[in-house]
Design an enzyme around this catalytic site. Sequence first.
Site, PDB file in Angstrom:
ATOM      1  N   GLU A  78       0.846  -1.098   0.124  1.00  0.00           N
ATOM      2  CA  GLU A  78       0.344  -0.078   0.069  1.00  0.00           C
ATOM      3  C   GLU A  78       0.978   1.362  -0.049  1.00  0.00           C
ATOM      4  OE1 GLU A  78      -2.766  -0.607   3.445  1.00  0.00           O
ATOM      5  OE2 GLU A  78      -3.246  -2.610   2.575  1.00  0.00           O
ATOM      6  N   ASN A 129       2.258  -5.019  -3.200  1.00  0.00           N
ATOM      7  CA  ASN A 129       0.886  -5.477  -2.804  1.00  0.00           C
ATOM      8  C   ASN A 129      -0.021  -4.210  -2.458  1.00  0.00           C
ATOM      9  OD1 ASN A 129      -1.028  -7.743  -1.888  1.00  0.00           O
ATOM     10  ND2 ASN A 129      -0.470  -6.844   0.234  1.00  0.00           N
ATOM     11  N   HIS A 168      -9.849  -6.573  -1.990  1.00  0.00           N
ATOM     12  CA  HIS A 168     -10.910  -6.337  -1.002  1.00  0.00           C
ATOM     13  C   HIS A 168     -12.290  -5.620  -1.736  1.00  0.00           C
ATOM     14  CE1 HIS A 168      -8.587  -7.631   2.587  1.00  0.00           C
ATOM     15  NE2 HIS A 168      -7.733  -6.840   2.130  1.00  0.00           N
ATOM     16  N   GLU A 207      -5.827 -10.934  -0.944  1.00  0.00           N
ATOM     17  CA  GLU A 207      -6.424 -10.820   0.309  1.00  0.00           C
ATOM     18  C   GLU A 207      -7.986 -10.574  -0.021  1.00  0.00           C
ATOM     19  OE1 GLU A 207      -5.043  -7.148   2.518  1.00  0.00           O
ATOM     20  OE2 GLU A 207      -2.955  -7.550   2.035  1.00  0.00           O
ATOM     21  N   ASP A 244     -11.896 -10.594  -0.158  1.00  0.00           N
ATOM     22  CA  ASP A 244     -13.117 -10.866   0.518  1.00  0.00           C
ATOM     23  C   ASP A 244     -14.024  -9.752  -0.105  1.00  0.00           C
ATOM     24  OD1 ASP A 244     -11.636  -9.346   3.404  1.00  0.00           O
ATOM     25  OD2 ASP A 244     -12.245  -8.235   1.881  1.00  0.00           O
TER      26      ASP A 244
HETATM   27  O1  G3I Z   1      -2.530  -1.313  17.745  1.00  0.00           O
HETATM   28  C1  G3I Z   1      -3.572  -0.955  17.971  1.00  0.00           C
HETATM   29  C2  G3I Z   1      -3.655  -0.854  19.605  1.00  0.00           C
HETATM   30  O2  G3I Z   1      -2.793   0.145  20.169  1.00  0.00           O
HETATM   31  C3  G3I Z   1      -5.162  -0.222  20.251  1.00  0.00           C
HETATM   32  O3  G3I Z   1      -5.273  -0.252  21.555  1.00  0.00           O
HETATM   33  C4  G3I Z   1      -6.023  -1.109  19.567  1.00  0.00           C
HETATM   34  C5  G3I Z   1      -7.467  -0.634  20.014  1.00  0.00           C
HETATM   35  O4  G3I Z   1      -8.523  -1.681  19.027  1.00  0.00           O
HETATM   36  O5  G3I Z   1      -5.966  -1.237  18.123  1.00  0.00           O
HETATM   37  C6  G3I Z   1      -4.697  -1.548  17.806  1.00  0.00           C
HETATM   38  O6  G3I Z   1      -4.845  -1.544  16.281  1.00  0.00           O
HETATM   39  C7  G3I Z   1      -5.357  -2.577  15.639  1.00  0.00           C
HETATM   40  C8  G3I Z   1      -4.377  -3.167  14.498  1.00  0.00           C
HETATM   41  O7  G3I Z   1      -5.033  -4.179  13.608  1.00  0.00           O
HETATM   42  C9  G3I Z   1      -3.087  -3.507  14.805  1.00  0.00           C
HETATM   43  O8  G3I Z   1      -3.023  -4.705  16.002  1.00  0.00           O
HETATM   44  C10 G3I Z   1      -6.648  -2.317  14.846  1.00  0.00           C
HETATM   45  O9  G3I Z   1      -7.718  -2.173  16.095  1.00  0.00           O
HETATM   46  C11 G3I Z   1      -7.305  -3.467  14.039  1.00  0.00           C
HETATM   47  O10 G3I Z   1      -8.335  -3.090  13.683  1.00  0.00           O
HETATM   48  C12 G3I Z   1      -6.160  -3.714  12.991  1.00  0.00           C
HETATM   49  O11 G3I Z   1      -6.681  -4.730  12.382  1.00  0.00           O
HETATM   50  C13 G3I Z   1      -6.084  -5.320  11.227  1.00  0.00           C
HETATM   51  C14 G3I Z   1      -5.925  -4.309   9.988  1.00  0.00           C
HETATM   52  O12 G3I Z   1      -5.114  -4.989   9.145  1.00  0.00           O
HETATM   53  C15 G3I Z   1      -4.871  -3.137  10.409  1.00  0.00           C
HETATM   54  O13 G3I Z   1      -4.988  -2.430   9.362  1.00  0.00           O
HETATM   55  C16 G3I Z   1      -6.876  -6.529  10.911  1.00  0.00           C
HETATM   56  O14 G3I Z   1      -6.717  -7.641  11.663  1.00  0.00           O
HETATM   57  C17 G3I Z   1      -6.116  -7.180   9.520  1.00  0.00           C
HETATM   58  O15 G3I Z   1      -7.071  -8.196   8.855  1.00  0.00           O
HETATM   59  C18 G3I Z   1      -6.021  -5.902   8.436  1.00  0.00           C
HETATM   60  O16 G3I Z   1      -5.477  -6.594   7.336  1.00  0.00           O
HETATM   61  C19 G3I Z   1      -4.985  -5.735   6.189  1.00  0.00           C
HETATM   62  C20 G3I Z   1      -3.711  -6.122   5.549  1.00  0.00           C
HETATM   63  O17 G3I Z   1      -2.975  -6.400   6.658  1.00  0.00           O
HETATM   64  C21 G3I Z   1      -3.500  -5.250   4.518  1.00  0.00           C
HETATM   65  N1  G3I Z   1      -4.492  -5.026   3.515  1.00  0.00           N
HETATM   66  C22 G3I Z   1      -5.663  -4.595   4.128  1.00  0.00           C
HETATM   67  C23 G3I Z   1      -6.292  -5.548   5.092  1.00  0.00           C
HETATM   68  C24 G3I Z   1      -7.558  -5.010   5.944  1.00  0.00           C
HETATM   69  O18 G3I Z   1      -7.401  -3.751   6.550  1.00  0.00           O
END
Ligand code: G3I
Length: 400
Positions: A200, A246, A282, A311, A313
């Site tokens: 990205e 990607n 996505h 990815e 969905d």
């Molecule tokens: O790091 C923070 C933490 O400090 C905070 O306390 C917490 C509160 O909810 O959030 C944490 O961040 C989380 C983050 O993952 C890092 O762990 C977010 O809530 C959470 O929503 C996020 O989700 C992931 C997301 O990437 C992040 O962008 C998803 O599980 C994951 O499926 C998603 O995957 C991405 C691919 O890597 C790249 N392409 C897009 C795809 C969908 O966004």
Amino acid sequence: MRTQWFGTRAPSRAVAHCAVGMGVLPVVFAAAVLPAAAADTRSPGNPPVQAQEDQSYGQAKKNGLRTVVPDDFYIGTAAAGGGHHLNAGYPDPFTYDKTYRKILSAEFNSVSPENQMKWDFIHPEPGVYNFGPADAIVDFAEANGQAVRGHTLLWHSQLAPWVTQGDYTDAELRQILKDHIQTVVGHYKGRIQQWDVANEIFSDPWNGPIALRQENPFIQRLGPGIIADAFHWAHEADPEAKLFLNDYAVEDMGGKSDYYYELAKQLLADGVPLHGFAFQAHLDLQYPFPSTLDDNMKRFEELGLETAITELDVRFTLPESGVPTAEQLAEQADTYQGVLEACLSVEDCNSFTIWGFNDKYSWVPGFFPSQGAATVMFEDYERKPAYYALRETLAQASQD
Ligand code: G3I
């Protein structure tokens, strides 16, 4: 010719596409006519969750997606853990959900750690690496004859605070990135089939003129040359791994994908070890199907690159009941099938990954509150028409 997956499934899940032998015959059978759908995606008429999950695993063992893939083709999924799961009120899926793990091994021959290899997860403090969770996934994959897609290295999101909040010179920041890439890639040397080295890196076209993301501190501070450096460092650390760009919203020709096409040409001309371009895919049913995806994949392959779907969905706005309509499920199946057909239509797209396989663990509802049901199975692992669309398409490709 693409099968039109018309379901008649009202909230009572009246339609199922059952795998019959190697093919799939749309089988419509009247399930019990049930009262208006339950508030969740499990209709009252369904068997108890455990029975449904056991039945689902039995089906996966017998004729899972990986049993019908063409030779040297990888049907993959994200291995759920970290990220949005951390705050979802259930234990880490990959680590603790036995049914999830069993179906993961039976259905797929490729896995992508959903969050376990991202910077904030794997390198939380300077010099401190949390390899355990990703090691467990790579060990699981090897034990189950699955390839692994490494995700991801150079990305603006999910960076550890010590990186984004530190006060570093340019040279220090560059060394931090080099050490991260070479330590992580080196740790998994010989065990990763494809790495999403740069993820990205272009901005979203709906946010103004497309440019390299300035939210990415490495690009913002060190300039576009850091992209080539990242690929060189990854290649030095693991010469076997195939190295990919990607992104999402690159499926159709035009927009961001044109910027990637020009970048890929330049990187290749400069002798950068770039091996592939990956389409996250996505997708959202409120937008048209990316009808130029096959041609887009072809033009990247004409540069000498592999392509991959990484990815996939397919989300949509759910009815009040929370249960998708038959028409939504049919359109979703058609979309999944169309993306797979595009991958199968080009020479070097041999890796097709969906971003999770059951709705229970999908990232979508947390990011798009009114949307959901984006994966190929319901929360209790009952397969949707989209699952059978993938299976039929893979089985057909194996016979061709
Ligand atoms: O790091 C923070 C933490 O400090 C905070 O306390 C917490 C509160 O909810 O959030 C944490 O961040 C989380 C983050 O993952 C890092 O762990 C977010 O809530 C959470 O929503 C996020 O989700 C992931 C997301 O990437 C992040 O962008 C998803 O599980 C994951 O499926 C998603 O995957 C991405 C691919 O890597 C790249 N392409 C897009 C795809 C969908 O966004």
